[in-house]
Design a protein around this motif. Sequence first.
Motif, PDB file in Angstrom:
ATOM      1  N   SER A 527       0.733  -1.298  -0.007  1.00  0.00           N
ATOM      2  CA  SER A 527       0.121   0.082  -0.110  1.00  0.00           C
ATOM      3  C   SER A 527       0.781   1.250  -0.078  1.00  0.00           C
ATOM      4  O   SER A 527       0.821   2.249  -0.769  1.00  0.00           O
ATOM      5  N   ALA A 528       1.945   1.196   0.767  1.00  0.00           N
ATOM      6  CA  ALA A 528       2.813   2.380   0.857  1.00  0.00           C
ATOM      7  C   ALA A 528       3.578   2.713  -0.410  1.00  0.00           C
ATOM      8  O   ALA A 528       3.822   3.888  -0.812  1.00  0.00           O
ATOM      9  N   SER A 529       3.599   1.620  -1.236  1.00  0.00           N
ATOM     10  CA  SER A 529       4.394   1.813  -2.532  1.00  0.00           C
ATOM     11  C   SER A 529       3.471   2.608  -3.666  1.00  0.00           C
ATOM     12  O   SER A 529       4.044   3.121  -4.387  1.00  0.00           O
ATOM     13  N   VAL A 530       2.175   2.443  -3.082  1.00  0.00           N
ATOM     14  CA  VAL A 530       1.016   2.931  -3.987  1.00  0.00           C
ATOM     15  C   VAL A 530       1.142   4.622  -3.494  1.00  0.00           C
ATOM     16  O   VAL A 530       1.194   5.583  -4.273  1.00  0.00           O
ATOM     17  N   VAL A 531       0.625   4.659  -1.924  1.00  0.00           N
ATOM     18  CA  VAL A 531       0.387   5.968  -1.526  1.00  0.00           C
ATOM     19  C   VAL A 531       1.580   6.964  -1.616  1.00  0.00           C
ATOM     20  O   VAL A 531       1.232   8.233  -1.852  1.00  0.00           O
ATOM     21  N   SER A 532       2.814   6.534  -1.410  1.00  0.00           N
ATOM     22  CA  SER A 532       3.916   7.302  -1.295  1.00  0.00           C
ATOM     23  C   SER A 532       4.324   8.096  -2.698  1.00  0.00           C
ATOM     24  O   SER A 532       5.096   9.025  -2.791  1.00  0.00           O
ATOM     25  N   CYS A 533       3.783   7.599  -3.679  1.00  0.00           N
ATOM     26  CA  CYS A 533       3.886   8.231  -4.921  1.00  0.00           C
ATOM     27  C   CYS A 533       3.816   9.775  -5.058  1.00  0.00           C
ATOM     28  O   CYS A 533       4.422  10.484  -5.721  1.00  0.00           O
ATOM     29  N   VAL A 534       2.707   9.652  -4.516  1.00  0.00           N
ATOM     30  CA  VAL A 534       1.931  11.129  -4.522  1.00  0.00           C
ATOM     31  C   VAL A 534       2.983  12.210  -3.792  1.00  0.00           C
ATOM     32  O   VAL A 534       3.440  13.382  -4.265  1.00  0.00           O
ATOM     33  N   PRO A 535       3.329  12.024  -2.420  1.00  0.00           N
ATOM     34  CA  PRO A 535       4.012  13.074  -1.908  1.00  0.00           C
ATOM     35  C   PRO A 535       5.561  12.898  -2.310  1.00  0.00           C
ATOM     36  O   PRO A 535       6.119  14.173  -2.265  1.00  0.00           O
TER      37      PRO A 535
END
Length: 579
Positions: A527-535
């Motif tokens: 999940s972090a690999s997806v979510v972290s792309c934005v910031p």
Amino acid sequence: MENKSESRITWRNKFEFYFNVFGYTIGLGNIWRFTYLCFKNGGGAFLIPYTIVALFCGIPLIFMEVALGQLSRRGCIAAWNSVVPMMRGVGYSSVAMSGYFLIYIALTMSWCLIYFVRSFTLSTLPWATCDNDWNTVDCVLVGESNINENISYANTTANEQNVSRINKDHLSTLEFWNGYVLRRSTGIDDLGNFTNWPVFGCFIASWIICYLCIVRGIRTSGNVAYFTVLAPYVLMIALLIKGVTLEGASDGILYFITPDVSRLKDSEVWLDAASQVIFSLALCFGPLIGFGSYNKPNFDCYRCAYIFVGACCASSLAFGFTVFSFLGHMATILSLDIKDMVEGGPGLVFEVLPTEFALLPFGQIWSAIFFLALLGLAIDGSYATIEGCTTALADYLPEYFEGKRSHYWRAVFCFVLMLVGLLQLFDGGIYIFELINRYGASGICILWVAIFEAITIGWIYGIDRFFDDVTKMIGYRPPIFIRHCIKYVTPTFCMAIFIASCVKYSPLKMGNYIYPWWADMIGWLLSASVVSCVPIIAIKVLFSSEGTLRQKWKSCITPIRMQGVEDDCDEKQDTATIA
């Protein structure tokens, strides 16, 4: 907004676009997820919040994504970069989710394929017998006169919606699923052996089918969509006609649609409706932006949003009638309560419905028809997602993913994902499948991307500027309620579901099996690999820009086509101030 080269190909006609989007948005979730949620949340009453959310959230999001692709003439990464460079990470998040989705949907295709192949027999269906290598001594034949004495029921926990289910240790159809198809081990920490060669062959065949559907880009997928979209509908209509003629079908359908209005007071019903709209329309994965980029500039991308959402909702309802007509017949024959057989997810189509086909005369034919329809739905969603990814990559790597040699690199892309997906073919692969499904390509990841999509267009780029662009393109201005939905309603809905999902989070479990803590940690890393792309991308773009912090920020949120103009204005303003 910067347009790509005029040489960019377009759909031969609007029907290619329509059929590709139909195939992408209408998939397996319309059968196994919508049907269960409608049953769980008050039957026909669930259609009220579902319709409201589809109107105020689904239509604005699908319109926004298609319009963005049509305006920018780019895939999902470059499209977001062209409107707000700082939010390019939204596109990367979409591609990451698509990758996770493709890894596990290929396994689902292989399951459909193996059930379809094994349906071709002149004797009894293989999951309706107990004399196979995978059967146990406690196996119970489907339709035995003493079946009710041999089937035990286990109330699931509240986390599984308190639905009673058939004990997986006895029924022959479930032993086929667990012992032959999955060869399930005891847990994710026991991957077991890599010896499931029938599923391995179907897995390879599934990827080959997907590759052949996109070998020449939209020139191939545009033609393939006519068959892969229409065929499942024809087959499901045949099943519906058969289903409604069966004894007990009316009981099943009434159970499906009878409204329980009191359930509308429950906030969970509204959360389920909102999540189902977003999930079933497959928003935020990127293909819709990619498909829109191949439209002609004057294509009416607003009105088509109503068609796509309407088709998705109507298909979900029609599939629900089909499934519950068969469940009603099965309940009548086995003298069971329908609620004891209804469950969501793959269990509905790979455990419950095969039991029904084993009870029908000429069940081999109906089984083959059903699993061929499922295979068609899975193929649509798979190759459309691959096309969305390769479209995004082609914007940055045109020498590989465009031109005469692009089919080689499309093959490489499919091959890499196939290699990663091989982990799911071990005896404990189903646990990896569920881990990726739960954390990598659904839930909070989709909601996170949806929130930032709406914020980017509604607040950073500016909803009025976006509507001005759309007006120039289609010749009229969309109604004001769509404006308010994109700016206020959609991000609010998505944020509410996101927060509720985080608050109600519980460790992953499958049936009675609870995943170990380290497996959940791996899931959160996905999940972090997806979510972290934005910031991460936003910070990178911000600090790589030149000038003061104010200038950096202004540059990062200025559309690419406007940056040169605004820089000239800033220089003139500075000169005037000095003078």
